[in-house]
Design a protein around this motif. Structure first.
Motif, mmCIF file in Angstrom:
data_model
loop_
_atom_site.group_PDB
_atom_site.id
_atom_site.type_symbol
_atom_site.label_atom_id
_atom_site.label_comp_id
_atom_site.label_asym_id
_atom_site.label_seq_id
_atom_site.Cartn_x
_atom_site.Cartn_y
_atom_site.Cartn_z
ATOM 1 N N ALA A 9 -39.678 68.994 67.998
ATOM 2 C CA ALA A 9 -38.606 68.165 67.445
ATOM 3 C C ALA A 9 -37.385 68.289 68.342
ATOM 4 O O ALA A 9 -37.212 69.278 69.059
ATOM 5 C CB ALA A 9 -38.254 68.599 66.018
ATOM 6 N N ASP A 10 -36.531 67.279 68.291
ATOM 7 C CA ASP A 10 -35.276 67.280 69.036
ATOM 8 C C ASP A 10 -34.244 68.049 68.213
ATOM 9 O O ASP A 10 -33.934 67.655 67.085
ATOM 10 C CB ASP A 10 -34.789 65.852 69.277
ATOM 11 N N LEU A 11 -33.720 69.115 68.793
ATOM 12 C CA LEU A 11 -32.806 69.993 68.059
ATOM 13 C C LEU A 11 -31.494 70.187 68.814
ATOM 14 O O LEU A 11 -31.367 69.808 69.973
ATOM 15 C CB LEU A 11 -33.466 71.354 67.822
ATOM 16 N N GLY A 12 -30.524 70.770 68.126
ATOM 17 C CA GLY A 12 -29.237 71.052 68.742
ATOM 18 C C GLY A 12 -28.438 69.808 69.068
ATOM 19 O O GLY A 12 -27.631 69.824 70.008
ATOM 20 N N GLU A 13 -28.641 68.746 68.294
ATOM 21 C CA GLU A 13 -28.010 67.468 68.646
ATOM 22 C C GLU A 13 -26.718 67.194 67.887
ATOM 23 O O GLU A 13 -26.306 66.043 67.736
ATOM 24 C CB GLU A 13 -29.009 66.329 68.457
ATOM 25 N N GLY A 14 -26.066 68.244 67.436
ATOM 26 C CA GLY A 14 -24.729 68.080 66.899
ATOM 27 C C GLY A 14 -23.699 68.173 68.022
ATOM 28 O O GLY A 14 -24.029 68.222 69.207
ATOM 29 N N TYR A 18 -19.708 68.654 64.053
ATOM 30 C CA TYR A 18 -20.644 67.671 63.516
ATOM 31 C C TYR A 18 -22.086 68.114 63.743
ATOM 32 O O TYR A 18 -22.424 68.632 64.804
ATOM 33 C CB TYR A 18 -20.421 66.306 64.170
ATOM 34 N N THR A 19 -22.909 67.905 62.735
ATOM 35 C CA THR A 19 -24.327 68.250 62.848
ATOM 36 C C THR A 19 -25.180 67.017 62.602
ATOM 37 O O THR A 19 -24.799 66.111 61.853
ATOM 38 C CB THR A 19 -24.726 69.344 61.845
ATOM 39 N N ILE A 20 -26.348 66.988 63.249
ATOM 40 C CA ILE A 20 -27.325 65.923 63.042
ATOM 41 C C ILE A 20 -28.669 66.586 62.799
ATOM 42 O O ILE A 20 -29.130 67.398 63.603
ATOM 43 C CB ILE A 20 -27.408 64.981 64.258
ATOM 44 N N GLY A 21 -29.305 66.236 61.695
ATOM 45 C CA GLY A 21 -30.608 66.804 61.388
ATOM 46 C C GLY A 21 -30.496 68.191 60.783
ATOM 47 O O GLY A 21 -29.427 68.813 60.769
ATOM 48 N N ASP A 22 -31.619 68.670 60.266
ATOM 49 C CA ASP A 22 -31.665 69.985 59.625
ATOM 50 C C ASP A 22 -32.455 70.924 60.517
ATOM 51 O O ASP A 22 -33.652 71.155 60.328
ATOM 52 C CB ASP A 22 -32.318 69.872 58.244
ATOM 53 N N ASP A 23 -31.778 71.482 61.529
ATOM 54 C CA ASP A 23 -32.450 72.325 62.506
ATOM 55 C C ASP A 23 -33.095 73.546 61.866
ATOM 56 O O ASP A 23 -34.192 73.957 62.251
ATOM 57 C CB ASP A 23 -31.468 72.769 63.593
ATOM 58 N N SER A 24 -32.431 74.146 60.898
ATOM 59 C CA SER A 24 -32.958 75.353 60.280
ATOM 60 C C SER A 24 -34.305 75.094 59.626
ATOM 61 O O SER A 24 -35.250 75.877 59.772
ATOM 62 C CB SER A 24 -31.964 75.899 59.250
ATOM 63 N N GLU A 25 -34.419 73.992 58.912
ATOM 64 C CA GLU A 25 -35.688 73.640 58.262
ATOM 65 C C GLU A 25 -36.752 73.289 59.298
ATOM 66 O O GLU A 25 -37.913 73.697 59.177
ATOM 67 C CB GLU A 25 -35.487 72.465 57.301
ATOM 68 N N LEU A 26 -36.366 72.531 60.310
ATOM 69 C CA LEU A 26 -37.346 72.123 61.319
ATOM 70 C C LEU A 26 -37.895 73.307 62.098
ATOM 71 O O LEU A 26 -39.062 73.322 62.493
ATOM 72 C CB LEU A 26 -36.717 71.110 62.279
ATOM 73 N N LEU A 27 -37.058 74.320 62.312
ATOM 74 C CA LEU A 27 -37.502 75.496 63.052
ATOM 75 C C LEU A 27 -38.563 76.290 62.289
ATOM 76 O O LEU A 27 -39.251 77.125 62.878
ATOM 77 C CB LEU A 27 -36.314 76.389 63.402
ATOM 78 N N GLU A 28 -38.716 76.018 60.992
ATOM 79 C CA GLU A 28 -39.790 76.626 60.224
ATOM 80 C C GLU A 28 -41.102 75.852 60.379
ATOM 81 O O GLU A 28 -42.160 76.333 59.972
ATOM 82 C CB GLU A 28 -39.407 76.678 58.736
ATOM 83 N N GLY A 38 -25.899 69.009 76.223
ATOM 84 C CA GLY A 38 -24.468 68.811 76.338
ATOM 85 C C GLY A 38 -24.006 67.445 76.786
ATOM 86 O O GLY A 38 -22.803 67.172 76.737
ATOM 87 N N PHE A 39 -24.920 66.577 77.231
ATOM 88 C CA PHE A 39 -24.481 65.270 77.722
ATOM 89 C C PHE A 39 -24.523 64.201 76.638
ATOM 90 O O PHE A 39 -23.546 63.495 76.439
ATOM 91 C CB PHE A 39 -25.331 64.844 78.920
ATOM 92 N N HIS A 40 -25.655 64.071 75.932
ATOM 93 C CA HIS A 40 -25.697 63.093 74.833
ATOM 94 C C HIS A 40 -25.328 63.753 73.517
ATOM 95 O O HIS A 40 -24.944 63.079 72.554
ATOM 96 C CB HIS A 40 -27.077 62.441 74.722
ATOM 97 N N ALA A 41 -25.456 65.080 73.467
ATOM 98 C CA ALA A 41 -25.147 65.875 72.272
ATOM 99 C C ALA A 41 -25.220 67.338 72.681
ATOM 100 O O ALA A 41 -25.655 67.680 73.767
ATOM 101 C CB ALA A 41 -26.132 65.579 71.143
ATOM 102 N N GLY A 42 -24.803 68.194 71.751
ATOM 103 C CA GLY A 42 -24.842 69.626 72.026
ATOM 104 C C GLY A 42 -23.589 70.108 72.718
ATOM 105 O O GLY A 42 -22.892 69.351 73.387
ATOM 106 N N ASP A 43 -23.281 71.376 72.543
ATOM 107 C CA ASP A 43 -22.174 72.025 73.225
ATOM 108 C C ASP A 43 -22.576 73.490 73.435
ATOM 109 O O ASP A 43 -23.633 73.916 72.954
ATOM 110 C CB ASP A 43 -20.863 71.896 72.429
ATOM 111 N N PRO A 44 -21.799 74.275 74.162
ATOM 112 C CA PRO A 44 -22.230 75.654 74.444
ATOM 113 C C PRO A 44 -22.550 76.478 73.205
ATOM 114 O O PRO A 44 -23.527 77.238 73.204
ATOM 115 C CB PRO A 44 -21.043 76.233 75.220
#
Length: 262
Positions: A9-14, A18-28, A38-44
């Motif tokens: 799944a595509d993760l870390g896209e907040g 701001y957050t997009i998607g439920d990364d915690s659930e998907l990681l299960e 970091g370019f279309h989404a994400g930060d350090p």
């Protein structure tokens, strides 16, 4: 031998607050993650946290580079040269590699995001740029793609290619996706999506938009988590695959098993 497949799944896209998607659930649910760089989404902070959670849960780490288009979420053509695309990919993979190294691991695959991902399937110059960037940064990177120009360029560069199955999108007979602008391009019925996933993974078949069956051999299945009901559907897909005797494993393990079986 029972089939073996990666679920990604595509993760870390907040970004920032701001957050997009439920990364915690998907990681299960998933066995690998495409992490925004970091370019279309994400930060350090998001990249660090996502990599750390992947390591903690044994989830494979992949770079998900996109166009430098935060406002448009990487879904717009930026009119970049092939050289600019190559430098942008090197930059993004390098950033994620830094966080992976900090956590004692490495990036194992690369999966272009959004409009870049669409264009590398049909533009030979972009495909060559991405493949060369991957090969020269780390020649052990697995390139995740559909059959098309990027798959061709990556194989020519000596890289392993993992074919991705996108189970909630309609396919054309040539193996490309039906454009989103056309009716029926995106599937919404969970029962239909689960059935398509099982046929794709277990039988190596998918029903195209014109009704014909097409052979397909996928190494990883892309699960979406950024729309209503998507996490529940992802969990159901995983459960049904396991019930069918399919083993779920990170992409690197899937590719090793494919090589041993060849």
């Amino acid at each position: 031998m029972n089939p073996i497949i990666d679920l990604v799944a595509d993760l870390g896209e907040g970004f920032g607050a701001y957050t997009i998607g439920d990364d915690s659930e998907l990681l299960e649910i998933v066995s690998s993650a495409n992490i925004a760089c970091g370019f279309h989404a994400g930060d350090p902070d998001i990249m660090a946290a996502t990599v750390g959670e992947c390591v903690r849960r044994g989830v494979g780490i992949g770079a998900h580079p996109g166009f430098p288009d935060l406002r448009g979420f990487g879904r717009r053509d930026m009119g970049l040269s092939a050289g600019e695309v190559q430098n942008d990919v090197v930059y993004q993979v390098g950033a994620l590699n830094g966080f992976a190294a900090f956590h004692g691991t490495k990036v194992t695959h690369l999966a272009p995001h959004g409009r870049l991902g669409n264009l590398v399937a049909v533009r030979a110059d972009y495909a060559q740029a991405v493949a060369e960037a991957a090969a020269r940064v780390d020649n052990e990177l697995v390139v995740v793609a559909q059959e098309g120009e990027l798959a061709v360029a990556a194989r020519a560069a000596g890289l392993d290619v993992a074919i991705v199955g996108i189970v909630d999108r309609a396919y054309q007979e040539d193996g490309t996706l039906v454009p989103r602008s056309q009716p029926g391009a995106v599937l919404h019925d969970p029962a239909d999506i689960v059935e398509r996933t099982l046929r794709m993974v277990v039988d190596g078949k998918i029903r195209c938009a014109n009704g014909a069956d097409m052979d397909i051999d996928v190494d990883t299945v892309l699960l979406h988590g950024d729309n209503l009901g998507a996490v529940g559907l992802a969990r159901l897909i995983r459960s049904e695959l396991i019930s069918a005797g399919v083993r779920i494993a990170p992409l690197a393990e899937v590719m090793d098993a494919r090589k041993k079986a060849a």
